[in-house]
Design a protein around this motif. Structure first.
Motif, PDB file in Angstrom:
ATOM      1  N   GLY A 124     -79.087 -13.467   5.031  1.00 56.34           N
ATOM      2  CA  GLY A 124     -78.827 -13.628   3.606  1.00 56.34           C
ATOM      3  C   GLY A 124     -77.985 -14.819   3.226  1.00 56.34           C
ATOM      4  O   GLY A 124     -77.607 -14.975   2.058  1.00 56.34           O
ATOM      5  N   GLN A 126     -76.483 -18.236   1.936  1.00 58.15           N
ATOM      6  CA  GLN A 126     -76.898 -19.112   0.843  1.00 58.15           C
ATOM      7  C   GLN A 126     -76.245 -20.483   0.988  1.00 58.15           C
ATOM      8  O   GLN A 126     -75.169 -20.617   1.582  1.00 58.15           O
ATOM      9  CB  GLN A 126     -76.488 -18.497  -0.504  1.00 58.15           C
ATOM     10  CG  GLN A 126     -77.072 -17.123  -0.767  1.00 58.15           C
ATOM     11  CD  GLN A 126     -78.588 -17.145  -0.884  1.00 58.15           C
ATOM     12  OE1 GLN A 126     -79.149 -18.020  -1.566  1.00 58.15           O
ATOM     13  NE2 GLN A 126     -79.256 -16.201  -0.240  1.00 58.15           N
ATOM     14  N   ASP A 129     -72.341 -21.480   1.296  1.00 61.04           N
ATOM     15  CA  ASP A 129     -71.517 -20.434   1.912  1.00 61.04           C
ATOM     16  C   ASP A 129     -70.641 -21.023   3.017  1.00 61.04           C
ATOM     17  O   ASP A 129     -71.003 -22.002   3.678  1.00 61.04           O
ATOM     18  CB  ASP A 129     -72.399 -19.340   2.534  1.00 61.04           C
ATOM     19  CG  ASP A 129     -72.970 -18.380   1.508  1.00 61.04           C
ATOM     20  OD1 ASP A 129     -72.621 -18.499   0.320  1.00 61.04           O
ATOM     21  OD2 ASP A 129     -73.767 -17.503   1.908  1.00 61.04           O
ATOM     22  N   THR A 180     -72.543 -12.521   2.102  1.00 60.71           N
ATOM     23  CA  THR A 180     -73.991 -12.651   1.959  1.00 60.71           C
ATOM     24  C   THR A 180     -74.735 -12.312   3.248  1.00 60.71           C
ATOM     25  O   THR A 180     -75.910 -11.958   3.211  1.00 60.71           O
ATOM     26  CB  THR A 180     -74.354 -14.093   1.541  1.00 60.71           C
ATOM     27  OG1 THR A 180     -73.778 -15.011   2.484  1.00 60.71           O
ATOM     28  CG2 THR A 180     -73.809 -14.407   0.153  1.00 60.71           C
ATOM     29  N   SER A 201     -82.265 -17.307   7.130  1.00 60.51           N
ATOM     30  CA  SER A 201     -81.993 -17.720   5.745  1.00 60.51           C
ATOM     31  C   SER A 201     -82.858 -18.881   5.297  1.00 60.51           C
ATOM     32  O   SER A 201     -82.980 -19.151   4.091  1.00 60.51           O
ATOM     33  CB  SER A 201     -80.520 -18.111   5.603  1.00 60.51           C
ATOM     34  OG  SER A 201     -80.238 -19.294   6.335  1.00 60.51           O
ATOM     35  N   HIS A 203     -82.136 -21.992   6.040  1.00 61.55           N
ATOM     36  CA  HIS A 203     -81.244 -23.115   5.798  1.00 61.55           C
ATOM     37  C   HIS A 203     -80.750 -23.703   7.123  1.00 61.55           C
ATOM     38  O   HIS A 203     -81.074 -23.200   8.202  1.00 61.55           O
ATOM     39  CB  HIS A 203     -80.049 -22.673   4.948  1.00 61.55           C
ATOM     40  CG  HIS A 203     -80.434 -22.030   3.650  1.00 61.55           C
ATOM     41  ND1 HIS A 203     -81.344 -22.592   2.780  1.00 61.55           N
ATOM     42  CD2 HIS A 203     -80.025 -20.861   3.068  1.00 61.55           C
ATOM     43  CE1 HIS A 203     -81.490 -21.817   1.721  1.00 61.55           C
ATOM     44  NE2 HIS A 203     -80.704 -20.752   1.874  1.00 61.55           N
ATOM     45  N   PRO A 270     -69.674 -16.761  -0.120  1.00 62.31           N
ATOM     46  CA  PRO A 270     -69.626 -17.901  -1.047  1.00 62.31           C
ATOM     47  C   PRO A 270     -68.271 -18.603  -0.996  1.00 62.31           C
ATOM     48  O   PRO A 270     -67.229 -17.952  -0.893  1.00 62.31           O
ATOM     49  CB  PRO A 270     -69.870 -17.243  -2.405  1.00 62.31           C
ATOM     50  CG  PRO A 270     -70.698 -16.034  -2.084  1.00 62.31           C
ATOM     51  CD  PRO A 270     -70.152 -15.530  -0.784  1.00 62.31           C
TER      52      PRO A 270
END
Length: 308
Positions: A124, A126, A129, A180, A201, A203, A270
């Motif tokens: 999860g 983002q 983060d 997250t 994720s 990323h 975050p």
């Protein structure tokens, strides 16, 4: 809710709108010589998966193999060590299973519970983060050093403390700040688990290697070439997924690939809530450290920077 189609720490089954079952299992051969300590380490490792998924462990079952020549006092010591950690976690052992084998192995099958909307996965994260790690690295290298008598009593006790510290407080600190993603660091090493988080994720994760907490003795042993075979396996497996800064010292890189036993939680949160998470961890006596960030996918899934 969560099955074997992902690389998460445990399976999750939604019972109803209020309750999800978290199920995990883990066991391995002795990593330390003392039976009670071995039981503690194995139980700590198995319980961790439930906390990493955002749940609370409630029920555990013993998994034990041992040769017929093994003293029953040794078997009792292993089981007593596991019981000690399960009790500390607030869970109960409700039975288990044992078989004869040429090598002793021990662990737990653990069931825990959480609200479905509070389940955490490792996918999860983002963009933007911050990654936070709750235990220093190096237990694989330290345990290898211990096998050849290269640890002092104090260094051995430090290693044992790391491997028998439950991740319960780390989870208590992270849940109120709404992370997250989360996983725990075990046999794939820090880089292996970061790779899974990046892949899940979609990323890239950039690690700030100079900020990653490492047990000093582990660095010393790594410089001397005392590296477990699992670290080399991890390095080979991750060759196409990790890009290291050219100035990264070899001994630091070796620790990043080092397979951990009962390692810390790796949490993404975050950036505006990262300071609060670190504060909460420190208030509970957990040595959390911010070690990286999540970026838009570009190049390797994991990029390791070195700015020292």
């Amino acid at each position: 809710m969560v099955g074997f189609d992902s690389s998460d720490d445990a399976a999750v089954y939604r019972i109803n709108d209020e309750t999800a079952l978290i199920q995990t299992v883990d066991f391995f051969p002795p990593i330390v010589d003392d039976p009670f300590q071995f039981g503690q380490v194995a139980a700590t490792n198995a319980l961790s998966d439930v906390w990493a998924m955002g749940g609370t462990p409630k029920i555990a079952m013993n998994l034990l193999t041992f040769p017929s020549c093994l003293s029953l006092d040794v078997v009792k010591g292993i089981l007593a060590g596991g019981y000690d950690k399960v009790q500390e976690a607030g869970a109960v052992i409700v039975g288990g299973h044992s078989i004869e084998d040429k090598e002793p192995k021990y662990g737990l099958c653990v069931a825990g519970f959480a609200r479905p909307d509070e389940i955490l996965t490792n996918s999860g994260a983002q963009i933007g983060d911050i990654l936070v790690l709750t235990k220093p690295l190096g237990t694989g290298i330290l345990s290898t050093g211990a096998k050849v008598g290269m640890l002092t009593e104090a260094e051995y006790n430090e290693m044992l403390a790391l491997m028998t510290t439950l991740n319960q407080k780390g989870q208590q600190a992270m849940l109120p700040v709404h992370p997250t993603a989360c996983t725990d660091i075990t046999g794939f090493g820090l880089l292996g688990h970061v790779k899974e988080m990046a892949e899940g994720s979609g990323h890239t994760i950039r690690l700030w290697a100079e900020k990653i907490p490492i047990v000093p003795k582990a660095l010393e042993l790594a410089r001397d070439g005392i590296i477990p075979g699992g670290a080399y396996n991890n390095r080979g497996y991750l060759a196409d997924s990790v890009q290291e800064d050219s100035s990264l010292p070899l001994e630091v890189a070796d620790v990043l690939y080092d397979p951990q036993t009962a390692g810390g939680l790796l949490i993404t949160v975050p950036e505006p809530r990262a300071a609060e998470l670190l504060s909460r961890l420190h208030d509970l006596g957990v040595p959390g450290a911010a070690i990286g960030t999540v970026e838009a996918r570009q190049g390797a899934e994991v990029q390791v920077s070195w700015r020292q």
